[in-house]
Design a protein around this motif. Sequence first.
Motif, PDB file in Angstrom:
ATOM      1  N   ILE A 108       0.858  -1.113  -0.043  1.00 40.60           N
ATOM      2  CA  ILE A 108      -0.075  -0.098   0.060  1.00 40.60           C
ATOM      3  C   ILE A 108       0.770   1.144   0.007  1.00 40.60           C
ATOM      4  CG2 ILE A 108      -1.810   1.261   1.334  1.00 40.60           C
ATOM      5  CD1 ILE A 108      -2.657  -1.422   2.658  1.00 40.60           C
ATOM      6  N   PRO A 109       1.046   2.114  -1.235  1.00 38.95           N
ATOM      7  CA  PRO A 109       1.592   3.374  -1.148  1.00 38.95           C
ATOM      8  C   PRO A 109       1.433   3.962   0.017  1.00 38.95           C
ATOM      9  CG  PRO A 109       0.686   2.874  -3.051  1.00 38.95           C
ATOM     10  CD  PRO A 109      -0.054   2.018  -2.147  1.00 38.95           C
ATOM     11  N   THR A 110       2.588   5.042   0.473  1.00 35.59           N
ATOM     12  CA  THR A 110       3.728   5.022  -0.290  1.00 35.59           C
ATOM     13  C   THR A 110       4.854   4.016   0.383  1.00 35.59           C
ATOM     14  OG1 THR A 110       3.434   7.418  -0.170  1.00 35.59           O
ATOM     15  CG2 THR A 110       5.552   6.703  -0.510  1.00 35.59           C
ATOM     16  N   ARG A 111       4.858   3.830   1.444  1.00 33.99           N
ATOM     17  CA  ARG A 111       6.116   3.022   2.149  1.00 33.99           C
ATOM     18  C   ARG A 111       5.563   1.284   2.138  1.00 33.99           C
ATOM     19  NH1 ARG A 111       5.846   7.426   4.355  1.00 33.99           N
ATOM     20  NH2 ARG A 111       7.727   8.782   4.074  1.00 33.99           N
ATOM     21  N   GLY A 112       4.407   0.853   1.894  1.00 37.22           N
ATOM     22  CA  GLY A 112       3.961  -0.433   1.906  1.00 37.22           C
ATOM     23  C   GLY A 112       4.598  -0.954   0.413  1.00 37.22           C
ATOM     24  N   ALA A 113       4.815  -0.080  -0.512  1.00 34.00           N
ATOM     25  CA  ALA A 113       5.385  -0.569  -1.960  1.00 34.00           C
ATOM     26  C   ALA A 113       6.888  -1.107  -1.511  1.00 34.00           C
ATOM     27  CB  ALA A 113       5.200   0.455  -3.001  1.00 34.00           C
ATOM     28  N   PRO A 114       7.670  -0.376  -1.315  1.00 39.60           N
ATOM     29  CA  PRO A 114       8.985  -0.650  -1.232  1.00 39.60           C
ATOM     30  C   PRO A 114       9.103  -1.980  -0.174  1.00 39.60           C
ATOM     31  CG  PRO A 114       9.095   1.603  -0.428  1.00 39.60           C
ATOM     32  CD  PRO A 114       7.516   1.272  -1.008  1.00 39.60           C
ATOM     33  N   LEU A 115       8.460  -1.793   0.782  1.00 38.71           N
ATOM     34  CA  LEU A 115       8.394  -2.852   1.794  1.00 38.71           C
ATOM     35  C   LEU A 115       7.854  -4.030   1.250  1.00 38.71           C
ATOM     36  CD1 LEU A 115       9.293  -2.807   4.830  1.00 38.71           C
ATOM     37  CD2 LEU A 115       6.734  -2.491   5.479  1.00 38.71           C
ATOM     38  N   ALA A 116       6.941  -4.156   0.531  1.00 43.22           N
ATOM     39  CA  ALA A 116       6.567  -5.437  -0.194  1.00 43.22           C
ATOM     40  C   ALA A 116       7.345  -5.987  -1.187  1.00 43.22           C
ATOM     41  CB  ALA A 116       5.299  -5.305  -1.081  1.00 43.22           C
ATOM     42  N   ARG A 117       8.298  -5.171  -1.960  1.00 43.72           N
ATOM     43  CA  ARG A 117       9.411  -5.433  -2.702  1.00 43.72           C
ATOM     44  C   ARG A 117      10.509  -6.125  -1.964  1.00 43.72           C
ATOM     45  NH1 ARG A 117       7.534  -1.222  -5.657  1.00 43.72           N
ATOM     46  NH2 ARG A 117       9.151   0.429  -4.735  1.00 43.72           N
ATOM     47  N   ARG A 118      10.877  -5.462  -0.682  1.00 48.15           N
ATOM     48  CA  ARG A 118      12.035  -6.202   0.066  1.00 48.15           C
ATOM     49  C   ARG A 118      11.684  -7.359   0.704  1.00 48.15           C
ATOM     50  NH1 ARG A 118      14.518  -1.812   4.137  1.00 48.15           N
ATOM     51  NH2 ARG A 118      14.258  -0.050   2.842  1.00 48.15           N
ATOM     52  N   LEU A 119      10.231  -7.650   1.057  1.00 48.52           N
ATOM     53  CA  LEU A 119       9.761  -8.934   2.041  1.00 48.52           C
ATOM     54  C   LEU A 119      10.034 -10.080   0.693  1.00 48.52           C
ATOM     55  CD1 LEU A 119       6.676  -8.257   4.018  1.00 48.52           C
ATOM     56  CD2 LEU A 119       8.833  -9.518   4.504  1.00 48.52           C
ATOM     57  N   ALA A 120       9.478  -9.497  -0.620  1.00 44.80           N
ATOM     58  CA  ALA A 120       9.692 -10.418  -1.567  1.00 44.80           C
ATOM     59  C   ALA A 120      10.968 -10.936  -1.988  1.00 44.80           C
ATOM     60  CB  ALA A 120       9.014  -9.943  -3.155  1.00 44.80           C
ATOM     61  N   ALA A 121      11.829 -10.066  -1.995  1.00 42.45           N
ATOM     62  CA  ALA A 121      13.492 -10.260  -2.130  1.00 42.45           C
ATOM     63  C   ALA A 121      13.848 -11.340  -1.151  1.00 42.45           C
ATOM     64  CB  ALA A 121      14.120  -8.897  -2.308  1.00 42.45           C
ATOM     65  N   ARG A 122      13.613 -11.182   0.186  1.00 45.00           N
ATOM     66  CA  ARG A 122      14.045 -11.920   1.126  1.00 45.00           C
ATOM     67  C   ARG A 122      13.386 -13.479   1.152  1.00 45.00           C
ATOM     68  NH1 ARG A 122      18.491 -10.898   1.646  1.00 45.00           N
ATOM     69  NH2 ARG A 122      18.623 -11.710   3.534  1.00 45.00           N
ATOM     70  N   GLU A 133      14.594   3.461   0.428  1.00 48.62           N
ATOM     71  CA  GLU A 133      13.983   3.793  -0.914  1.00 48.62           C
ATOM     72  C   GLU A 133      13.287   5.252  -0.772  1.00 48.62           C
ATOM     73  OE1 GLU A 133      13.472   1.040   0.872  1.00 48.62           O
ATOM     74  OE2 GLU A 133      13.557  -0.596  -0.486  1.00 48.62           O
ATOM     75  N   THR A 134      12.673   5.613   0.175  1.00 50.44           N
ATOM     76  CA  THR A 134      11.807   6.715   0.055  1.00 50.44           C
ATOM     77  C   THR A 134      12.278   7.979   0.903  1.00 50.44           C
ATOM     78  OG1 THR A 134      10.290   5.724   1.777  1.00 50.44           O
ATOM     79  CG2 THR A 134       9.494   5.708  -0.377  1.00 50.44           C
ATOM     80  N   ASP A 135      13.104   7.670   1.924  1.00 51.05           N
ATOM     81  CA  ASP A 135      13.660   8.531   2.824  1.00 51.05           C
ATOM     82  C   ASP A 135      15.014   8.773   2.888  1.00 51.05           C
ATOM     83  OD1 ASP A 135      10.626   9.063   4.099  1.00 51.05           O
ATOM     84  OD2 ASP A 135      10.885   6.954   4.213  1.00 51.05           O
ATOM     85  N   GLY A 136      15.724   7.821   2.402  1.00 47.16           N
ATOM     86  CA  GLY A 136      17.157   7.671   2.629  1.00 47.16           C
ATOM     87  C   GLY A 136      17.722   6.872   3.709  1.00 47.16           C
ATOM     88  N   THR A 137      16.950   6.515   4.567  1.00 47.99           N
ATOM     89  CA  THR A 137      17.548   5.537   5.670  1.00 47.99           C
ATOM     90  C   THR A 137      16.277   4.817   6.110  1.00 47.99           C
ATOM     91  OG1 THR A 137      18.554   5.450   7.794  1.00 47.99           O
ATOM     92  CG2 THR A 137      17.190   7.312   7.513  1.00 47.99           C
ATOM     93  N   ASP A 138      16.653   3.523   6.844  1.00 49.13           N
ATOM     94  CA  ASP A 138      15.841   2.675   7.518  1.00 49.13           C
ATOM     95  C   ASP A 138      15.637   2.970   9.015  1.00 49.13           C
ATOM     96  OD1 ASP A 138      15.562   1.456   5.208  1.00 49.13           O
ATOM     97  OD2 ASP A 138      16.695  -0.290   5.717  1.00 49.13           O
ATOM     98  N   GLU A 139      14.395   3.506   9.596  1.00 50.55           N
ATOM     99  CA  GLU A 139      14.379   3.370  10.899  1.00 50.55           C
ATOM    100  C   GLU A 139      12.848   3.628  11.138  1.00 50.55           C
ATOM    101  OE1 GLU A 139      16.362   6.964  11.548  1.00 50.55           O
ATOM    102  OE2 GLU A 139      15.016   8.319  10.685  1.00 50.55           O
ATOM    103  N   VAL A 140      12.613   3.276  12.433  1.00 51.03           N
ATOM    104  CA  VAL A 140      11.048   3.679  13.056  1.00 51.03           C
ATOM    105  C   VAL A 140      11.238   4.611  14.223  1.00 51.03           C
ATOM    106  CG1 VAL A 140       9.282   2.494  14.131  1.00 51.03           C
ATOM    107  CG2 VAL A 140      10.303   1.307  12.482  1.00 51.03           C
ATOM    108  N   LEU A 141      10.359   5.628  14.082  1.00 46.70           N
ATOM    109  CA  LEU A 141      10.568   6.812  15.068  1.00 46.70           C
ATOM    110  C   LEU A 141       9.246   6.990  15.731  1.00 46.70           C
ATOM    111  CD1 LEU A 141      12.095   9.603  12.725  1.00 46.70           C
ATOM    112  CD2 LEU A 141      13.116   8.137  14.144  1.00 46.70           C
TER     113      LEU A 141
END
Lengths: 305, 188
Positions: free
Chosen positions: B47-61, B174-182
């Motif tokens: 689900i865009p925005t961030r669900g989209a790259p997340l889905a691709r990453r999960l698929a790759a793993r 992919e969207t923000d330049g870094t991976d983090e949860v704030l």
Amino acid sequence: MKRHLLEAADLDRADATLVLDTAAQIDQALAGREVKKLPTLRGRTVVNLFYEDSTRTRISFELAAKRLSADVINFSAKGSSVSKGESLKDTALTLEAMGSDAIVVRHSASGAPHRLANWVRGSVVNAGDGTHEHPTQALLDAYTIRRRLGRLDGVRVAVVGDVLHSRVARSNVWLLTTLGAEVTLVAPPTLLPVGVGSWPVTVSYDLDAVLPKADVVMMLRVQLERMNASFFPSAREYSRRYGLDAVRMAALGDDAIVMHPGPMNRGMEIAADVADSVRSTIVEQVGNGVSVRMAVLYLLLGGNA
Amino acid sequence: MAGSPVPVPESTVLLGPADVARVVDRMAHQLIEKAGDSLADLVLVGIPTRGAPLARRLAARVEAFSGARVDTGTVDITLYRDDLRLRGVRALEDTVLPPAGVDGRLVVLVDDVLFSGRSVRAALDALRDLGRPRAVQLAVLVDRGHRELPIRADYVGKNLPTSRAQKVRVHLAETDGTDEVLVTEGAG
């Protein structure tokens, strides 16, 4: 976006690009679907208020509104209280009292949508007013060019024919130049408006000189219903000098496209074999019109409480 | 707001890049385990925005761990939202399905944060118009609670008890330049 869409001259580059991008996303979302319907405007009412005849624009707006799940009411001046003398203002207020959220208006008087926008609380969309503007036509033309050629910046567009009476030409001049295209108007001197010198365009009287340099040729309909003076000697002479036939089309560059807003006078401004050629985007324009009008309705109505 | 300076809300980093990678890996393993024989039918729909790259990453793993090819897609939910009137229109994002579509397949919706559940409701509506999956499941990186609809996730990267006033933001490279949860404390 503003609350109304009254003229293409109102749109800045960001707004116009937003409409085109939104239309592209809607196209993409609906491509290949069985159910081409979105719930976005459920419960909203769109009135098509048409004081002039129309086939494609009215149906296109109706389809666009229905695909977004809005309720649509079609009103044509013929057979309504307008023939009893009801004014535009009273008609509009009546429609709004019944709960319309947007009015899509076509009128033979230039400026009618502007007046309407001051009287009603909902959104007003200009679907063609007199010889002034037809902004959604320009948006769908721009969308078609962008889809075919991949860009609008620097694209050379020749707009050919009855510019004097054409609201399509006016809207396209403003919108296409806003989006970075270079517009050349080609017409006999009698069919160019007086103030054309102040428009951001170049003007030519010679179609054959313009064609080899054009990426897009936009043929305008010769508006026989508005030909109340001798603008040209005969239909045949007009066709010979300003009509697009197969010989002229051969002078175009390899990727150039031929557009026409419809309805066409085949054999007059455009030859039948040109209208049906692979360069012609005429049928595509109609299809794109629905997506572009969906984008406009979504952007104007989607967020209004 | 005018006059006195507004205090800058404190942001706490809950997951850094290494944590996000670990969480995604674990979710991929869970997907493989739970999907079992259905792995060939699996479609990860972000689900865009961030669900989209997340889905691709999960698929790759999932592909890296199982060797099976996994289809991905995205579904934009803007035109299906029930809060357009409240929050105004916004630009649309991509809707892309794999060439084989979703009919008869196991669709896992992927989003970054699960909160009210309204985005997922909209995504389910959108999905219904796109085809008829055999089953639909939900994977989220962060579940922060406060559901307003009867929706729960099948795969959760991290459960994060929060107050309603707090803001949870997921950043991805992919969207923000870094991976983090704030997590940011709310104003009130």
